[in-house]
Design a protein around this motif. Sequence first.
Motif, PDB file in Angstrom:
ATOM      1  N   LYS A  10      69.560  42.173   6.724  1.00  0.00           N
ATOM      2  CA  LYS A  10      70.959  41.763   6.836  1.00  0.00           C
ATOM      3  C   LYS A  10      71.742  42.859   7.549  1.00  0.00           C
ATOM      4  CE  LYS A  10      71.991  43.467   2.139  1.00  0.00           C
ATOM      5  NZ  LYS A  10      72.448  43.089   0.793  1.00  0.00           N
ATOM      6  N   THR A  11      72.820  42.457   8.171  1.00  0.00           N
ATOM      7  CA  THR A  11      73.653  43.392   8.917  1.00  0.00           C
ATOM      8  C   THR A  11      74.644  44.087   7.991  1.00  0.00           C
ATOM      9  OG1 THR A  11      75.193  41.596   9.428  1.00  0.00           O
ATOM     10  CG2 THR A  11      73.466  42.069  11.052  1.00  0.00           C
ATOM     11  N   ALA A  12      75.140  45.231   8.433  1.00  0.00           N
ATOM     12  CA  ALA A  12      76.122  45.965   7.628  1.00  0.00           C
ATOM     13  C   ALA A  12      77.463  45.249   7.627  1.00  0.00           C
ATOM     14  CB  ALA A  12      76.277  47.390   8.162  1.00  0.00           C
ATOM     15  N   GLN A  13      77.833  44.667   8.782  1.00  0.00           N
ATOM     16  CA  GLN A  13      79.093  43.943   8.896  1.00  0.00           C
ATOM     17  C   GLN A  13      78.812  42.435   8.927  1.00  0.00           C
ATOM     18  OE1 GLN A  13      81.907  45.528   8.722  1.00  0.00           O
ATOM     19  NE2 GLN A  13      81.145  47.615   9.007  1.00  0.00           N
ATOM     20  N   PHE A  14      79.745  41.656   8.445  1.00  0.00           N
ATOM     21  CA  PHE A  14      79.595  40.201   8.453  1.00  0.00           C
ATOM     22  C   PHE A  14      80.999  39.580   8.315  1.00  0.00           C
ATOM     23  CE2 PHE A  14      79.604  41.608   4.084  1.00  0.00           C
ATOM     24  CZ  PHE A  14      80.272  40.617   3.364  1.00  0.00           C
ATOM     25  N   PRO A  15      81.154  38.324   8.720  1.00  0.00           N
ATOM     26  CA  PRO A  15      80.197  37.411   9.332  1.00  0.00           C
ATOM     27  C   PRO A  15      79.812  37.850  10.752  1.00  0.00           C
ATOM     28  CG  PRO A  15      82.078  36.208   8.429  1.00  0.00           C
ATOM     29  CD  PRO A  15      82.455  37.659   8.449  1.00  0.00           C
ATOM     30  N   VAL A  16      78.626  37.449  11.177  1.00  0.00           N
ATOM     31  CA  VAL A  16      78.157  37.720  12.535  1.00  0.00           C
ATOM     32  C   VAL A  16      78.654  36.608  13.461  1.00  0.00           C
ATOM     33  CG1 VAL A  16      76.113  37.895  14.015  1.00  0.00           C
ATOM     34  CG2 VAL A  16      76.144  38.997  11.772  1.00  0.00           C
ATOM     35  N   VAL A  17      79.161  36.986  14.619  1.00  0.00           N
ATOM     36  CA  VAL A  17      79.629  36.000  15.592  1.00  0.00           C
ATOM     37  C   VAL A  17      78.418  35.438  16.341  1.00  0.00           C
ATOM     38  CG1 VAL A  17      81.157  35.557  17.544  1.00  0.00           C
ATOM     39  CG2 VAL A  17      81.755  37.309  15.863  1.00  0.00           C
ATOM     40  N   ALA A  18      78.295  34.116  16.382  1.00  0.00           N
ATOM     41  CA  ALA A  18      77.190  33.483  17.097  1.00  0.00           C
ATOM     42  C   ALA A  18      77.300  33.785  18.590  1.00  0.00           C
ATOM     43  CB  ALA A  18      77.199  31.978  16.864  1.00  0.00           C
ATOM     44  N   GLN A  19      76.192  34.228  19.191  1.00  0.00           N
ATOM     45  CA  GLN A  19      76.225  34.494  20.632  1.00  0.00           C
ATOM     46  C   GLN A  19      76.279  33.168  21.392  1.00  0.00           C
ATOM     47  OE1 GLN A  19      72.704  36.706  21.739  1.00  0.00           O
ATOM     48  NE2 GLN A  19      71.522  34.875  22.121  1.00  0.00           N
ATOM     49  N   HIS A  20      76.863  33.223  22.590  1.00  0.00           N
ATOM     50  CA  HIS A  20      77.050  31.986  23.367  1.00  0.00           C
ATOM     51  C   HIS A  20      76.719  32.241  24.818  1.00  0.00           C
ATOM     52  CE1 HIS A  20      78.645  28.223  24.824  1.00  0.00           C
ATOM     53  NE2 HIS A  20      79.534  28.844  25.591  1.00  0.00           N
ATOM     54  N   GLN A  21      75.827  31.427  25.365  1.00  0.00           N
ATOM     55  CA  GLN A  21      75.499  31.446  26.782  1.00  0.00           C
ATOM     56  C   GLN A  21      75.849  30.093  27.385  1.00  0.00           C
ATOM     57  OE1 GLN A  21      73.894  33.847  29.214  1.00  0.00           O
ATOM     58  NE2 GLN A  21      75.025  32.229  30.257  1.00  0.00           N
ATOM     59  N   GLN A  22      76.701  30.085  28.395  1.00  0.00           N
ATOM     60  CA  GLN A  22      77.068  28.839  29.045  1.00  0.00           C
ATOM     61  C   GLN A  22      75.967  28.421  30.027  1.00  0.00           C
ATOM     62  OE1 GLN A  22      80.026  26.794  28.558  1.00  0.00           O
ATOM     63  NE2 GLN A  22      78.451  25.553  29.510  1.00  0.00           N
ATOM     64  N   PHE A  23      75.660  27.126  30.031  1.00  0.00           N
ATOM     65  CA  PHE A  23      74.670  26.571  30.947  1.00  0.00           C
ATOM     66  C   PHE A  23      75.294  25.443  31.751  1.00  0.00           C
ATOM     67  CE2 PHE A  23      72.283  28.315  27.400  1.00  0.00           C
ATOM     68  CZ  PHE A  23      71.228  28.970  28.013  1.00  0.00           C
ATOM     69  N   ASP A  24      74.650  25.110  32.878  1.00  0.00           N
ATOM     70  CA  ASP A  24      75.058  23.923  33.611  1.00  0.00           C
ATOM     71  C   ASP A  24      74.105  22.779  33.256  1.00  0.00           C
ATOM     72  OD1 ASP A  24      72.711  24.350  34.992  1.00  0.00           O
ATOM     73  OD2 ASP A  24      73.679  25.102  36.808  1.00  0.00           O
ATOM     74  N   LEU A  25      74.251  21.632  33.946  1.00  0.00           N
ATOM     75  CA  LEU A  25      73.453  20.454  33.612  1.00  0.00           C
ATOM     76  C   LEU A  25      71.957  20.690  33.806  1.00  0.00           C
ATOM     77  CD1 LEU A  25      75.627  17.569  35.083  1.00  0.00           C
ATOM     78  CD2 LEU A  25      74.918  17.808  32.709  1.00  0.00           C
ATOM     79  N   GLN A  26      71.599  21.572  34.735  1.00  0.00           N
ATOM     80  CA  GLN A  26      70.188  21.843  35.003  1.00  0.00           C
ATOM     81  C   GLN A  26      69.597  22.911  34.096  1.00  0.00           C
ATOM     82  OE1 GLN A  26      72.530  21.661  37.641  1.00  0.00           O
ATOM     83  NE2 GLN A  26      71.958  19.497  37.732  1.00  0.00           N
ATOM     84  N   GLY A  27      70.436  23.491  33.230  1.00  0.00           N
ATOM     85  CA  GLY A  27      69.946  24.541  32.338  1.00  0.00           C
ATOM     86  C   GLY A  27      70.052  25.927  32.913  1.00  0.00           C
ATOM     87  N   ASN A  28      70.708  26.072  34.081  1.00  0.00           N
ATOM     88  CA  ASN A  28      70.923  27.400  34.648  1.00  0.00           C
ATOM     89  C   ASN A  28      72.050  28.102  33.913  1.00  0.00           C
ATOM     90  OD1 ASN A  28      69.011  26.899  36.782  1.00  0.00           O
ATOM     91  ND2 ASN A  28      70.566  25.628  37.763  1.00  0.00           N
TER      92      ASN A  28
END
Length: 858
Positions: A606-624
Amino acid sequence: MNQKTFLSASVVLALSAAQPSGAIHLLSDAVKVDTSSTNKHTVVTITRTGKFYDPRYGEFELTQQMFDSLVKNFNENVYGQEINIDIAHQPENGAGAVVRRLFTDRGRLRAEVEWYELGVNKVLKEGFKYLSAEIHPNYVSNEAGQDGQYQEFGPTLLGAGLVTRPCIKNLDKIELSEASLHECPTYLSESLANKFSEERQTMWKQLIALFEANIKGLKLSAEQHAAMVQLFKDSLTGVSDEVAATKLREQIEGVAKQLAESGTTSAPVINLSGGSLTQEDVVRILGEQQTAQAQQQADQAKKLAEKVKIFTDAIDAAEGLSDDVKTELKEAKDLITVEMSDQQITKLAENQISHGNQKMVSIQLSGLGFGSVAGSMTQTPDQQRESLQLQQQIHSNLRQTNTYSLGQLSLKEEKDLPVFAQQVLAEFDRLNHHRIHQERLMLTGQGGANVISDTELPVSVQREVIREALSDLNVLQLVQTLTDFSASATTHIPYEMRDVSAIMGDGIVFEHGTIPKVKNSQRMDLAYVLPMKVAFEVSNELMHFSKSSVINWDAWGRNVATASRIIKELVARRLMNTMQRVADSYLAATASDDLAAQLQNAATFKTAQFPVVAQHQQFDLQGNTIGTVENPIVLTIDGTEIKPFDGSGNQAPGTYYVVRSYNLGQFALVDELGDLKPVTAGAASIDYSYATNIQKVDSDVPDGITAEKHYNKLMQAIGRRKAIMKDDRFVTPDFLIMSNTLNDTCTNAEQFIVSQRRDGTRTSAQGDLEAVKSLPAYSTNAPGTHLGDERILMGQRGALTYTVVKPYSLSEMQEARDSNGQLKGGKEAYGEEYNAIHCPKPIRNRFTSVLFYSASGR
């Protein structure tokens, strides 16, 4: 000989300039160790003969005569000991290898070395990849001979050291390093210099490709994009350090972003003051661009106003349209650009007037009882009528099924449907009008026996799935719902910003004083469209549609209920998880934890700090990928970055991580199958972001206090977050959302007792939480959300947007088969909906939350 200096290690040099005193270091090619050999012997090439030039030392020559002196002195043990290879020229730390033989081979000086375990580990595990030999140009013995003189022996090999790569810049074929080891000259071999140069070129290519990918999503014109790429390439001149090049890339990406946000399409004139980008260059480039932008914006605003007037005048002149319809049609003025010709604008106006005429007909038909057609001006009255007739036929039969009697189908009346659902259905009906027409005839016995193919799922099933999913999706009451059926890869999300900073002195303005303005601006934010897909298996009973008398309506209803429930859960989970991520990302802080103590034969941490922010990666329709990862989570164990487990079953064998709870910062390590995988780590760390836009409440009940009284703290925390949003952010929240379990926990608070109830805090007649601090409370009805049973999410309705670009539809059917490839007597298909779920960054402050967790249980 007394005018020349001999070097070795990777090069032995004979310099015609003044010779340096003492030993000289020479960096050779990368070393390799054959771990499969029991003797661990390796032959390395130190240098070759040739004539070279260096601007600081003039011409120098490597000759076979020099090599012969080195070999002779080695064989005669002139140095009086074994020639060892130590670590970083620090013999006191032990030897990594010993030179067993020194010889020449066709103009090359070579050495056979025997590796000790220390040296093997340094090369294979700690990055000591290069050999730096230590040569004395004219070694003098420290022991006097019989004549009392100290004998000179000429070029002599004293030893060597394993070293890591030095800081080398702007390498030509042979060049001195920037710094020297132990205050003596260091030289490079030609092959190693070429290798470093190749590595620098490779690094440049990778950084340029990354730079182009990162600015691809920015609203830059083709000329601006090319100018930014060329600026980055020019700025890399003279840069070989990867850290410096990365910082340079980030700096120029910032310039590109500011250029994109400026609104101008012209490319800046870029003349660097030096070989790379400086702070003065950035200021000058942006200053010149702002000046050009101001003039360009003024010119464009004038031209745009003239073109918009052509459009609005044409709408106003149209006959037979109500004022409300004309106002609605004029909203299309946002589509007008300066580049459009007058003829194109006139054509747009004519198209809108045509839609307006259809709208007037639709309004009149609605008044006659044909139902609402809100949100679609492209569907004809005949299409609307047939869709409603088919729906009535379907509903009449479904109301006789067990599925409906058990409450698994709602079958709401048309007038009770949300406007958003009507808009999506209208677009679906327009796209599938021909099939709707054929099915309606089929059900009334007018279409013959084989109008609908046995291999095709009835379109009415797909339509009813949409209707059921959107008519009973309560979370849609909390978000802005839009349709954009003309969008392709992206869509624009409207939002409002209010600026009251200009109001001073409580708005009191004396005579002839300047009246401050409250600025309410409508803005647009870019959102990327994503395909949401799910596969279904359909029984042959449902597929058999040869005549209405054999339709199994119970099977029909069960399939609709199952498919619509899955769609509802998928959409609800995405919406709620996005709300939580958006809330947590506002004012998020970064942290880095050492996990070595936790990962000792363990699979969880477990992490020392919480809540953990969910990471986010933006994709296009092709998955790029689009842009960089937001709030990245980077887990490293023993120098290897651990990737997240994706559940696909296609990941290579190895170790992966899953987030068990973002709320509590709990992680687990798994293998490629998802099974727990304990590890023992010598070194482990995690970098992440944690939420500060939150109020934490410990659910553990202190001794001497009843649970009912302790739960009042949860109600108070909600009140504090509401006050912060109203006072600090000028945002009035209007909803709470939480799990059913947490909803029930809240109702156990003492202040819900009738005699002690506070105004604005109440439960429903069924005992469910109805409101806290006058904020309506909603319960989640989708499994697997990140809210869990600890989080209460609070926000303002409409801050998050759900836009449907393509309504839900099913693919062509194919025969269903089991895992062995055998037929199963059914059909398979997949359904897909193209949509965008997005919250513009400037309004993420319209969300906050409360965490109700057990400190002792975490």
